[in-house]
Design a protein around this motif. Sequence first.
Motif, PDB file in Angstrom:
ATOM      1  N   ALA A  40       6.637  12.488  -4.235  1.00 27.33           N
ATOM      2  CA  ALA A  40       6.179  12.664  -2.847  1.00 27.33           C
ATOM      3  C   ALA A  40       5.741  14.108  -2.620  1.00 27.33           C
ATOM      4  CB  ALA A  40       7.290  12.272  -1.879  1.00 27.33           C
ATOM      5  N   ARG A  41       6.496  15.048  -3.139  1.00 25.11           N
ATOM      6  CA  ARG A  41       6.142  16.460  -2.990  1.00 25.11           C
ATOM      7  C   ARG A  41       4.866  16.773  -3.767  1.00 25.11           C
ATOM      8  NH1 ARG A  41      11.054  19.984  -4.212  1.00 25.11           N
ATOM      9  NH2 ARG A  41      10.678  19.265  -6.352  1.00 25.11           N
ATOM     10  N   LEU A  42       4.734  16.222  -4.972  1.00 21.48           N
ATOM     11  CA  LEU A  42       3.523  16.430  -5.759  1.00 21.48           C
ATOM     12  C   LEU A  42       2.306  15.869  -5.029  1.00 21.48           C
ATOM     13  CD1 LEU A  42       2.011  17.242  -8.315  1.00 21.48           C
ATOM     14  CD2 LEU A  42       2.805  15.124  -9.391  1.00 21.48           C
ATOM     15  N   SER A  43       2.454  14.720  -4.414  1.00 19.54           N
ATOM     16  CA  SER A  43       1.324  14.120  -3.689  1.00 19.54           C
ATOM     17  C   SER A  43       0.870  15.018  -2.538  1.00 19.54           C
ATOM     18  CB  SER A  43       1.692  12.730  -3.174  1.00 19.54           C
ATOM     19  OG  SER A  43       2.612  12.788  -2.104  1.00 19.54           O
ATOM     20  N   SER A  68       5.921   1.649 -11.640  1.00 19.00           N
ATOM     21  CA  SER A  68       5.836   2.927 -12.337  1.00 19.00           C
ATOM     22  C   SER A  68       6.291   4.056 -11.415  1.00 19.00           C
ATOM     23  CB  SER A  68       4.396   3.169 -12.788  1.00 19.00           C
ATOM     24  OG  SER A  68       4.283   4.402 -13.437  1.00 19.00           O
ATOM     25  N   ALA A  69       6.936   5.060 -11.989  1.00 16.19           N
ATOM     26  CA  ALA A  69       7.509   6.156 -11.205  1.00 16.19           C
ATOM     27  C   ALA A  69       6.464   6.885 -10.377  1.00 16.19           C
ATOM     28  CB  ALA A  69       8.218   7.137 -12.137  1.00 16.19           C
ATOM     29  N   GLU A  70       5.227   6.897 -10.825  1.00 22.82           N
ATOM     30  CA  GLU A  70       4.185   7.666 -10.137  1.00 22.82           C
ATOM     31  C   GLU A  70       3.269   6.794  -9.284  1.00 22.82           C
ATOM     32  OE1 GLU A  70       2.615   9.589 -13.566  1.00 22.82           O
ATOM     33  OE2 GLU A  70       4.603  10.379 -14.005  1.00 22.82           O
ATOM     34  N   THR A  71       3.738   5.620  -8.913  1.00 18.46           N
ATOM     35  CA  THR A  71       2.932   4.706  -8.110  1.00 18.46           C
ATOM     36  C   THR A  71       2.418   5.361  -6.838  1.00 18.46           C
ATOM     37  OG1 THR A  71       4.025   2.737  -8.998  1.00 18.46           O
ATOM     38  CG2 THR A  71       2.980   2.518  -6.840  1.00 18.46           C
ATOM     39  N   LEU A  72       3.198   6.262  -6.251  1.00 13.14           N
ATOM     40  CA  LEU A  72       2.786   6.907  -5.008  1.00 13.14           C
ATOM     41  C   LEU A  72       1.481   7.678  -5.168  1.00 13.14           C
ATOM     42  CD1 LEU A  72       3.485   7.469  -2.063  1.00 13.14           C
ATOM     43  CD2 LEU A  72       4.814   9.453  -2.816  1.00 13.14           C
ATOM     44  N   LEU A  73       1.220   8.237  -6.347  1.00 13.48           N
ATOM     45  CA  LEU A  73      -0.036   8.949  -6.566  1.00 13.48           C
ATOM     46  C   LEU A  73      -1.214   7.981  -6.578  1.00 13.48           C
ATOM     47  CD1 LEU A  73       1.099  11.531  -9.276  1.00 13.48           C
ATOM     48  CD2 LEU A  73       0.766  11.918  -6.817  1.00 13.48           C
ATOM     49  N   HIS A  74      -0.984   6.761  -7.071  1.00 15.52           N
ATOM     50  CA  HIS A  74      -2.022   5.722  -7.005  1.00 15.52           C
ATOM     51  C   HIS A  74      -2.261   5.344  -5.545  1.00 15.52           C
ATOM     52  CE1 HIS A  74      -1.907   4.377 -11.402  1.00 15.52           C
ATOM     53  NE2 HIS A  74      -0.929   5.275 -11.309  1.00 15.52           N
ATOM     54  N   CYS A  75      -1.170   5.104  -4.813  1.00 11.89           N
ATOM     55  CA  CYS A  75      -1.275   4.705  -3.408  1.00 11.89           C
ATOM     56  C   CYS A  75      -2.025   5.761  -2.598  1.00 11.89           C
ATOM     57  CB  CYS A  75       0.112   4.495  -2.815  1.00 11.89           C
ATOM     58  SG  CYS A  75       1.037   3.124  -3.548  1.00 11.89           S
ATOM     59  N   GLN A  76      -1.780   7.023  -2.901  1.00 14.66           N
ATOM     60  CA  GLN A  76      -2.450   8.113  -2.195  1.00 14.66           C
ATOM     61  C   GLN A  76      -3.964   8.009  -2.335  1.00 14.66           C
ATOM     62  OE1 GLN A  76      -2.072  12.099  -3.970  1.00 14.66           O
ATOM     63  NE2 GLN A  76      -1.713  12.913  -1.910  1.00 14.66           N
ATOM     64  N   LEU A  77      -4.425   7.732  -3.538  1.00 22.03           N
ATOM     65  CA  LEU A  77      -5.864   7.627  -3.785  1.00 22.03           C
ATOM     66  C   LEU A  77      -6.458   6.417  -3.079  1.00 22.03           C
ATOM     67  CD1 LEU A  77      -5.750   8.647  -7.525  1.00 22.03           C
ATOM     68  CD2 LEU A  77      -7.029   9.858  -5.751  1.00 22.03           C
ATOM     69  N   TYR A  78      -5.789   5.281  -3.143  1.00 22.77           N
ATOM     70  CA  TYR A  78      -6.297   4.084  -2.473  1.00 22.77           C
ATOM     71  C   TYR A  78      -6.364   4.279  -0.963  1.00 22.77           C
ATOM     72  CZ  TYR A  78      -5.701   1.563  -6.901  1.00 22.77           C
ATOM     73  OH  TYR A  78      -5.793   1.143  -8.206  1.00 22.77           O
ATOM     74  N   ALA A  79      -5.379   4.964  -0.403  1.00 21.91           N
ATOM     75  CA  ALA A  79      -5.364   5.202   1.033  1.00 21.91           C
ATOM     76  C   ALA A  79      -6.477   6.165   1.449  1.00 21.91           C
ATOM     77  CB  ALA A  79      -4.009   5.755   1.464  1.00 21.91           C
ATOM     78  N   PHE A  80      -6.785   7.112   0.576  1.00 28.75           N
ATOM     79  CA  PHE A  80      -7.786   8.118   0.900  1.00 28.75           C
ATOM     80  C   PHE A  80      -9.197   7.541   0.908  1.00 28.75           C
ATOM     81  CE2 PHE A  80     -10.889  11.299  -0.539  1.00 28.75           C
ATOM     82  CZ  PHE A  80     -10.789  12.213   0.497  1.00 28.75           C
ATOM     83  N   ALA A  81      -9.496   6.673  -0.061  1.00 28.66           N
ATOM     84  CA  ALA A  81     -10.873   6.181  -0.218  1.00 28.66           C
ATOM     85  C   ALA A  81     -10.885   4.671  -0.442  1.00 28.66           C
ATOM     86  CB  ALA A  81     -11.550   6.897  -1.377  1.00 28.66           C
ATOM     87  N   PRO A  82     -11.317   3.901   0.538  1.00 25.98           N
ATOM     88  CA  PRO A  82     -11.335   2.438   0.397  1.00 25.98           C
ATOM     89  C   PRO A  82     -12.197   1.936  -0.754  1.00 25.98           C
ATOM     90  CG  PRO A  82     -11.635   3.080   2.693  1.00 25.98           C
ATOM     91  CD  PRO A  82     -11.725   4.338   1.886  1.00 25.98           C
ATOM     92  N   GLU A  83     -13.146   2.767  -1.204  1.00 29.97           N
ATOM     93  CA  GLU A  83     -14.015   2.326  -2.294  1.00 29.97           C
ATOM     94  C   GLU A  83     -13.347   2.426  -3.662  1.00 29.97           C
ATOM     95  OE1 GLU A  83     -15.116   6.710  -1.513  1.00 29.97           O
ATOM     96  OE2 GLU A  83     -14.487   4.948  -0.367  1.00 29.97           O
ATOM     97  N   ILE A  84     -12.205   3.097  -3.759  1.00 23.93           N
ATOM     98  CA  ILE A  84     -11.502   3.176  -5.040  1.00 23.93           C
ATOM     99  C   ILE A  84     -10.870   1.817  -5.344  1.00 23.93           C
ATOM    100  CG2 ILE A  84      -9.543   4.207  -6.266  1.00 23.93           C
ATOM    101  CD1 ILE A  84     -10.105   6.815  -4.796  1.00 23.93           C
ATOM    102  N   GLY A  85     -11.142   1.318  -6.544  1.00 26.96           N
ATOM    103  CA  GLY A  85     -10.629   0.012  -6.922  1.00 26.96           C
ATOM    104  C   GLY A  85      -9.659   0.037  -8.079  1.00 26.96           C
ATOM    105  N   PRO A  88       0.792  -1.237   0.000  1.00 31.26           N
ATOM    106  CA  PRO A  88       0.000   0.000   0.000  1.00 31.26           C
ATOM    107  C   PRO A  88       0.821   1.283   0.000  1.00 31.26           C
ATOM    108  CG  PRO A  88      -0.996  -1.607   1.473  1.00 31.26           C
ATOM    109  CD  PRO A  88       0.319  -2.191   1.038  1.00 31.26           C
ATOM    110  N   ASP A  89       2.102   1.203   0.418  1.00 26.17           N
ATOM    111  CA  ASP A  89       2.947   2.402   0.378  1.00 26.17           C
ATOM    112  C   ASP A  89       3.846   2.450  -0.849  1.00 26.17           C
ATOM    113  OD1 ASP A  89       4.720   0.406   1.033  1.00 26.17           O
ATOM    114  OD2 ASP A  89       5.501   1.393   2.838  1.00 26.17           O
ATOM    115  N   GLY A  90       3.593   1.554  -1.820  1.00 27.08           N
ATOM    116  CA  GLY A  90       4.261   1.639  -3.113  1.00 27.08           C
ATOM    117  C   GLY A  90       5.546   0.863  -3.273  1.00 27.08           C
TER     118      GLY A  90
END
Length: 207
Positions: free
Chosen positions: A151-154, A80-97, A68-70
């Motif tokens: 990380a800064r962008l997130s 992928s280099a931007e995996t952290l942005l995906h992880c951010q969304l999954y952590a924010f909303a459990p309903e995101i699949g 979950p932390d990439g």
Amino acid sequence: MESMISADPWAGAVQDIVAAGRRMDRFGWVPATAGNISRRLADGRIAVTRSGGHKGHLTPDGVIEVTPDGRAVRPGERPSAETLLHCQLYAFAPEIGAVLHGHSVASTVLSMAAADVIELTGYEVLKVFEGQDTHDTTVRVPVFDNDQDIARLSRVVAPHLGRMPAGYVIRGHGVYVWGGTMDGALARLEGLEFLLACELERRKIAR
């Protein structure tokens, strides 16, 4: 794209990602090695595209598993280099699949011309976004400056989470959208890309 069904949850996630990559490629949204695609697994881990590689020609080997932390589950694999942005969304909303990131011409060009938001007004297709039930509305799509420090962008994106019904755009880069399922995320992506293309054409006509 109909939802892919598999008795093996990992295989099902991989099939969904491969099919999404091909669909995005047909529209020209993942040129060269651009874009990334992920799907949440039942245990909270994430299936995500491997760094590099053309998303329109994905094979199962092009999808890897991350925590979950990439972090890659298998040592030596590179997500992928931007995996952290995906992880951010999954952590924010459990309903995101599922989360999708593409690089279309419209999103790239419009984001370079926009200040901090692209406003979409009066379009019927706005109803594809959650909470929208009429064309007679305006949906604001935030534009965030591109940054190689993900990380800064997130951290810049974080205050806007929960207030982006159509997703967001990284300037000169591309869109991020998400949904409860891969089909839902793809519908949202197609809706946003259609509207951005319409907005780009409107601006051409207005000149």
